[in-house]
Scaffold this active site. Sequence first.
Site, short mmCIF file in Angstrom:
data_model
loop_
_atom_site.label_atom_id
_atom_site.label_comp_id
_atom_site.label_asym_id
_atom_site.label_seq_id
_atom_site.Cartn_x
_atom_site.Cartn_y
_atom_site.Cartn_z
N PHE A 1 -78.07 32.90 -64.90
CA PHE A 1 -77.26 33.31 -63.74
C PHE A 1 -75.76 33.27 -64.01
CE2 PHE A 1 -81.03 30.83 -62.31
CZ PHE A 1 -81.85 31.92 -62.05
N GLY B 1 -85.71 35.46 -68.00
CA GLY B 1 -86.46 35.75 -66.79
C GLY B 1 -86.16 37.13 -66.26
N LYS C 1 -92.41 46.30 -61.20
CA LYS C 1 -92.83 44.94 -60.87
C LYS C 1 -91.73 43.94 -61.23
CE LYS C 1 -96.97 43.66 -62.23
NZ LYS C 1 -98.24 42.93 -62.42
N GLU D 1 -77.93 41.84 -60.76
CA GLU D 1 -76.97 41.23 -59.85
C GLU D 1 -76.87 41.88 -58.48
OE1 GLU D 1 -73.48 39.58 -62.54
OE2 GLU D 1 -74.36 41.40 -63.34
#
Lengths: 330, 181, 769
Positions: C257, C484, C665, C736
């Site tokens: 992040f 991720g 997905k 983002e």
Amino acid sequence: MRPFTYVRAGDVAEAVREAARPGAKFLGGGTNLVDLMREDIERPSTLVDITRLPLAEVTEPPGGGLRIGALVRNSHLAAHPLVRARYPVLSQALLSGASAQLRNMATVGGNLLQRTRCLYFYDGAAACNKREPGSGCDAIGGFNRYHAVLGTSESCIATHPSDMAVALAALDAVVEVTGEGGTRRISLGDFHRLPEGTPHLETTLRPGELVTAVELPELPVAARSRYRKVRDRASYAFALVSVAAALEVRDGAVGAVRLALGGVAAKPWRAHEAERVLLGGPATEEAFRQAADAELAAATGRPDNTFKIELARRTVVATLRQLAAEAGTA
Amino acid sequence: MAEVRIRVNGATATLDIEPQVSLLDALREHLGLTGAKKGCAQGACGACTVLADGERIVSCLALAVQYEGREITTVEGLADGERLHPLQKAFIAHDGLQCGYCTPGQLCSAIGMLAEHRAGAPSAVTEQPPGLPEAPSGPPPVLSEAEIRERMSGNLCRCGAYNGIVAAIQEVAATDAEMTR
Amino acid sequence: MTTVTEAPAPPGGATGVRPVGAPVDRVDGREKTTGAARYSAEYPYPDLAHAALVPATIARGRVTRIDTDEAAAVTGVLAVLTHLNAPKLKPARRPTPFDLSGAVSGTPVDYLGTDEVHWDGQPVAVVVAESLEAARHAARLVRVGYEESPATVDFAAELDHAEPDKGNPVQPGRTVKGDAPAALAAAAVSVDLRFRTPPYNHNALEPHSTTAVWDGDRLTVHEGTQHIGWLRKHLANRFGVPADGVRVVSTYVGGAFGGKFRVWAGTLLAALSARAVGRPVRLMLTREEVYRTVGGRTPSVQRVALGARPDGTLTAIVHTAITRTGRSGGDVEPVTGVTRHQYACDNILAEQKRARLDVLPNTTMRAPGESIGTFALESAVDELAVRLGLDPIEVRMRNDPEVGPVDGKKFSHRRVREAYAAGAERFGWDRRDPRPGSMRDGRWLVGMGVATAYHPALMMGAQVTVRLSAGGSVLVRCGFHEFGNGASTAQTQIAAQALGVPVEAVTVEYGSSDQPVGPMGGGSIQTASVAADLLAACEKVRREVLDLAGRSPDSPLRGCAPGDVEARDGGLFRVGRPGAGETYAVILGRAGRGEVEAAVGTGSRLAGVAGQARSFGRALRGLRGFGRAATGAQFCEVRVDSDTGEVRVTRWTGVFDIGTVVNPKLAGSQLRGGIVMGLGMALGEETLVDPRTGRIMNPSLAEYHIPVHADVPRIDVHVLDDPDPTMPLGVVGAGEVGITGVAAAVANAVRHATGRRLTELPITLDQLL
Ligand SMILES: Cc1cc2nc3c(=O)[nH]c(=O)nc-3n(C[C@H](O)[C@H](O)[C@H](O)COP(=O)(O)OP(=O)(O)OC[C@H]3O[C@@H](n4cnc5c(N)ncnc54)[C@H](O)[C@@H]3O)c2cc1C
Ligand code: SF4
Ligand code: FES
Ligand code: FES
């Protein structure tokens, strides 16, 4: 974490004996104690593991009520059929606390004795009278959104974080403790102390005393009870304010009532004053508000937590209103 | 140092450790079972969730010595050899993971949760009419999305894979319910 | 249009299914669900030692005394390193166009190099021990004495002393178009609001962890990072060793992040400790140490003032922001960036200032700028709609720009209207009664709100190799980052499509410096950046294969130009002529070749430097041509408890334009993840910095409230699968944009539910009592 000696107690007598060592502490589920040891706030030299003591039963004493062993896990107690049926407020309070994992570990005794979540208590670099008597209280001029509005002192404004204890306070619970001097019974209202000048003294337990059980009296009104917890997240957060209430309405009047507040004081706050105002009076929103006002008249806030006074008032009213409505429809 | 024996994923492990060692560190640092994750060591995230005798606990706040003789199951013990546990498959199919760091904890927690639910345990969102004259009985409450969310709230996922996790659990719970019917 | 659902995927890559656009399962799902995936603290070394930090407890000053005796006496302690005895690090380099790696330095502070303390929490000592327990215990026993200097730590108190931001190559600190203040004063309808957002922390669930192993001058670090290439160079620079000898392994990253983009104390001190004790060292930061040593997001104070005609046409936009940087580092977060792109208006003033404080430098965090900038801008637009008596979507549509409002650039692609139209229908916007407080459900006040999502799209360069073997398998190598985001799966699909092989035939090696250098894993640039060079490399492979085929008189491909053939079914085939072609096995077999390999962006060592310049150039060029962005429309339903003021988000729809969707997905997961983090921003998260001391007081996942399961409703995510014509494969990037607009949509829904305009995050119940 500082090194310590680990002892596993086989029976209550052994546990009490081992606890007499200087610096010894009981280890229940460890969910509070291990955390605080890692933070270097608790520094026991000996841990007396009590989790294998035969105190994990919920039984019905001949005189009525319920006897809850000190080592009953929070999750088991919450799911216990008799608790759910006769004291739903206790089941709900337990289920609103912590997480399922923590509830599987946490014991009744440990839950009662868990320590405050005050940010400055947790920070070894801060001044905290509870952690280090006489050092001052950084919370008073600092972040105190989660702090107390009732029964505070200039020494400490921390809250007791337990949900379970709030329900127990409403239910007139009695704590049974055993120490070298024998066994005694302390009413839950007398178990936790207000800070006054000695915030490091949190309970009336004597050094080395073991909580062995909590007893609930037979209390018909408790079958109609609820726990309402107000918090910042929908789950897994400590209470800003919580209310444990039981209410019986007869012909529109309050026949019996039990009320306690959480998140507002250094102890689970039994609202005796509010109960007095309510008892025998009309079960109306107006009466609920007057009762809440009466209880909270003495409350004082700090910049971050003054809202709790109004929040507590509203939560009391809302919880009683709901119980009254349910009484009306049942 | 003390010798501590615990059963992990069906095998007995003997550890020579100080009592300060948490169950989580015992697994990760001493047994090489790094599946259980450390996200906080504060009991606040659930990444370290394992099963102790089938019950989910946070292993970061558990001292290993205290779990002597207990049966511990970690994420490494869920699959049957190469055959994934249905929940593992469902997590992949529903993309109930991103970085994967919370995943072992979510999986163990969900397995413990399903067992709790089967045993009839209520949650904070289980509607329970007050004034029950008798002990509640009958089948466990339906595992709605709201129930799953509440019951799984001890497992944080910073990637925000929550929707997929709930969907995966719901799918497995449904077949679970079929089987127990 | 593609609806992202939770349905199980059809088996990825089956014949007939185009890999790009298929909801293929995550390629690393098995490793991650079985515990087999190794994160950086999980690499075993027989001789491993553990490190623990000792953080300073003053905001500014000097260490005058440091007593390590008690710590050193703990059984198992190998070393206690302080500024008095630690090996010195070389100074951090400033970034240059040829070596940007200095940009990953979180701060120029020389850890353990001097007695200076620059923020509360800066490490002043490291303990290395045989066991984790000994290291942690001993670290508590190090006693430090300080001489404190006056420190400035209270952001609120420094607002008046903020200085203008000079801006950066991407965005100037101040943008002026027309005369916004005058237009505002003259406007028929106006709003003028002040907003406050608190500091936030990333809280990737994996705490920053480093395992460092020296072998002479060669260093291996296992570290979750968002920039392998720069981390490697930075370590080489700081330790004065050749970059070639530094190996960075970052295969699994437990969330990032933006928080794992820069290099902070833990990484450097782990490597330093390993060197000092001559053993492999692991340092897994405690959650508290993450807060104290890894920067978070700046707080902000913003003003947004809007002027409009009664029909809703905007006549003035003023957006000013003050943010914080550390005195010892941190960039100004581009909070007002979004305002320069979002609404057509003749008069725009966007301006940023910064206050320099003696605190841990801030760093990038998911959608730096836009995530908090959209909160202010989109809340103000909503309030304007209320004053105008117009629907908030209507006001946005009326002012949707044709070209960049400030720079006049064409948009490569803009689908905000379509996003709102689709979102309104899916969400049921027409069921909204516009009157505040009018929608009730029992004790709950119900509100609905919208906000526009926006995140600029950038591209950088990557180095990629692709190897096609005669058996039809493909190996892609590129040191990009998988935390991720689904990068490994997406690039697998892209390679499968480019070479016409099933997804299962493709292996992608990523996540380490063993591979050719990847782009940074941040700024939502990675998918497109890697894709561009991966496609180029695949094209090279195809040309070479075609060339090989063409050499044979028997080949049906003989004489074909590259444009005449397509890759499918494990080979090359003539376009529009099914069956007219050959498999790779046939072509390579005939040519006696085991494999064909192509590289893009790699080569000599010089190519590394050139690659850097090329990458930087690509980024700047991209900015010049078009206005490019991922956009979206966020729809939120909240319920506010009429007794307690508790706010719960009960429904969400997000419709996004992220160009081509490589994997619906996984893209859906990325977008949902952004929305969930946005919910945290909106309703719970706040890093509490004590204004008296500058000390973070809630360094804990128990007291910093990120959303839990129960806070997150089912999130309906929808993507307009519409390629951006200026991007490789049409991909824009989804990492983002999801978080942008979220806090505003929540605040706008709360406004609708209660009639109260809340301008301070997080929105907590005390603001609603
Ligand atoms: C992240 C997190 C969130 C939480 N959220 C909540 C919440 O929302 N609501 C809530 O109520 N609680 C919450 N808790 C606290 C949790 O409920 C307590 O930690 C738990 O109840 C303590 O029980 P234990 O058995 O683990 O106690 P321990 O940690 O084992 O012991 C706590 C203390 O009690 C003493 N002790 C234990 N048993 C006995 C005994 N029988 N006699 C005498 N002394 C004894 C110990 O010596 C120690 O001092 C949370 C905890 C965590 C970590
Ligand atoms: S409120 Fe109490 S616990 Fe908190 S810092 Fe003050 S004295 Fe310590
Ligand atoms: S690591 Fe145990 S709860 Fe976070
Ligand atoms: S998948 Fe990353 S924290 Fe859950």
